[in-house]
Design an enzyme around this catalytic site. Structure first.
Site, PDB file in Angstrom:
ATOM      1  N   LYS A 116      28.422 -29.913  24.435  1.00 45.66           N
ATOM      2  CA  LYS A 116      29.096 -29.025  23.464  1.00 45.66           C
ATOM      3  C   LYS A 116      29.839 -28.810  24.811  1.00 45.66           C
ATOM      4  O   LYS A 116      31.090 -27.990  25.355  1.00 45.66           O
ATOM      5  CB  LYS A 116      29.024 -26.949  23.273  1.00 45.66           C
ATOM      6  CG  LYS A 116      29.008 -28.164  21.729  1.00 45.66           C
ATOM      7  CD  LYS A 116      29.254 -27.420  20.703  1.00 45.66           C
ATOM      8  CE  LYS A 116      29.253 -27.745  19.381  1.00 45.66           C
ATOM      9  NZ  LYS A 116      29.640 -26.560  17.629  1.00 45.66           N
ATOM     10  N   LYS A 199      28.484 -40.920  17.141  1.00 46.85           N
ATOM     11  CA  LYS A 199      29.116 -40.175  15.344  1.00 46.85           C
ATOM     12  C   LYS A 199      30.239 -40.516  15.300  1.00 46.85           C
ATOM     13  O   LYS A 199      31.207 -39.552  16.123  1.00 46.85           O
ATOM     14  CB  LYS A 199      28.250 -38.898  16.100  1.00 46.85           C
ATOM     15  CG  LYS A 199      28.219 -38.105  14.327  1.00 46.85           C
ATOM     16  CD  LYS A 199      27.683 -37.337  14.868  1.00 46.85           C
ATOM     17  CE  LYS A 199      28.398 -35.681  14.610  1.00 46.85           C
ATOM     18  NZ  LYS A 199      28.114 -34.630  14.189  1.00 46.85           N
ATOM     19  N   LYS A 202      34.281 -34.922  14.060  1.00 47.17           N
ATOM     20  CA  LYS A 202      35.696 -33.666  13.524  1.00 47.17           C
ATOM     21  C   LYS A 202      36.814 -33.779  14.749  1.00 47.17           C
ATOM     22  O   LYS A 202      38.063 -33.166  14.198  1.00 47.17           O
ATOM     23  CB  LYS A 202      35.039 -32.133  13.461  1.00 47.17           C
ATOM     24  CG  LYS A 202      34.861 -32.364  12.106  1.00 47.17           C
ATOM     25  CD  LYS A 202      34.353 -30.403  11.380  1.00 47.17           C
ATOM     26  CE  LYS A 202      33.266 -29.968  11.891  1.00 47.17           C
ATOM     27  NZ  LYS A 202      32.808 -28.560  10.902  1.00 47.17           N
TER      28      LYS A 202
END
Ligand code: TRP
Length: 334
Positions: A116, A199, A202
């Protein structure tokens, strides 16, 4: 037995971004299986969401949406505790205490923090760094035994266990040390439709890489039909066919069919037929959930009554643990 205390399940979903079928299959879908045998708390973790910048109106809207989705997926707010994290101040309060029992070094090793901070290089804030400690507080406040999460959260459960053990060692038994529940096998991992080695995320800027829980049927089918697949035409799981493998995983989750059954079903047919079938299977399960969800979302007053009643139930339980912790560490009370 009637008065034997049930074990506790806790999990949370962030109201950031539109949930994907990866979030659904990895976490949300598994939540209802625990509600008979466990006391369950499912939280909308809005305080975690602000570790990256959120548009206020959108954050508010998505908080209602996740709550409505919980209910649409079969969770009963009279039975399980479905609530919003910021409505129960004890999360932040215990979070602070646990910050003082968590080491800089161990937080530096969290892979999600590293990821992140790479993605948000202009906003590597302290909340992003201590994110796992707030998550530990969520779980430990309710003495949770089991935490159903996606594979990507495994490291956060491990640090939660370390923090709990560390505290218990200093002050005597205080927290239940939780176990993760990670769906074994393929269900835990849904990959991007555009880059099957990554992956499904979102926040992927490529909308075609991601199937959303709330996509309509045509959109789902269109996205699956555009999914990157490999050269060849055989529906078969193989190391050099990650795209087809991912679609087989998704199809298997929605239909319960094994790889062998899927391979037999599509023998002699092309990728096109298979991709359409994946889209249909996905829409068949999610369609009824979407219907319920739309009705719930239209009834704000109902959702607000759920928030209110359930945060009171959660706060009651949370306060018990928080008072115990405050007493043990030597805080005064009057
Ligand atoms: N970090 C989790 C995620 O992004 C969300 C979360 C916050 C959570 N607190 C939790 C999950 C407590 C399980 C238990 O998926």
């Amino acid at each position: 037995m009637e008065n034997e205390k049930k074990k506790t399940v806790f999990s949370g979903i962030q109201p950031s971004g539109n949930l994907t079928i990866g979030n659904y299959l990895g976490a949300l879908r598994n939540f209802s299986q625990f509600t008979d045998e466990y006391d369950c708390l499912y939280c909308v973790v809005d305080q975690h969401a602000i570790t990256v910048r959120q548009d206020p109106a959108e954050l508010r809207r998505r908080t209602y949406e996740v709550l409505a989705l919980y209910i649409a997926c079969g969770l009963d707010p009279e039975k399980s505790i479905l609530y919003v994290q910021s409505h129960v101040p004890a999360h932040a309060q215990l979070g602070w205490v646990l910050d003082c029992f968590t080491m800089f070094g161990e937080l530096s090793r969290m892979t999600q923090f590293k990821d992140k901070s790479q993605k948000n290089a202009d906003n590597i804030n302290a909340g992003l760094f201590t994110y796992p400690v707030l998550m530990a507080a969520d779980i430990l406040l309710y003495q949770a035994d089991l935490v159903p999460v996606g594979e990507d959260q495994k490291q956060h459960i491990e640090i939660t266990r370390d923090i709990a053990n560390r505290f218990n060692q200093v002050y005597g038994p205080t927290f239940t040390v939780p176990e993760p529940f990670i769906k074994s096998g393929s269900g835990a991992k849904v990959q991007s439709l555009a880059e099957p080695e990554k992956k499904m995320s979102k926040s992927d800027p490529n909308e075609n890489a991601v199937v959303r829980v709330l996509d309509d049927k045509d959109t789902m089918i269109r996205k699956f039909r555009r999914a990157v697949t490999d050269s060849g035409s055989e529906v078969r799981r193989a190391d050099d066919k990650p795209g087809i493998g991912n679609l087989m995983t998704i199809y298997s989750c929605f239909t319960g069919k094994t790889d062998e059954q899927i391979e037999a079903e599509f023998a002699g047919k092309g990728y096109g037929d298979f991709k359409t079938a994946v889209g249909e299977a996905c829409a068949a399960e999610l369609g009824p959930i979407q219907e319920k969800y739309k009705k719930l979302l239209a009834d704000k007053a109902y959702l607000e009554s759920v928030m209110k009643n359930n945060s009171a139930r959660a706060a009651y339980l949370a306060r018990k643990t928080l008072s115990k912790v405050y007493r043990k560490i030597g805080f005064t009370s009057v």
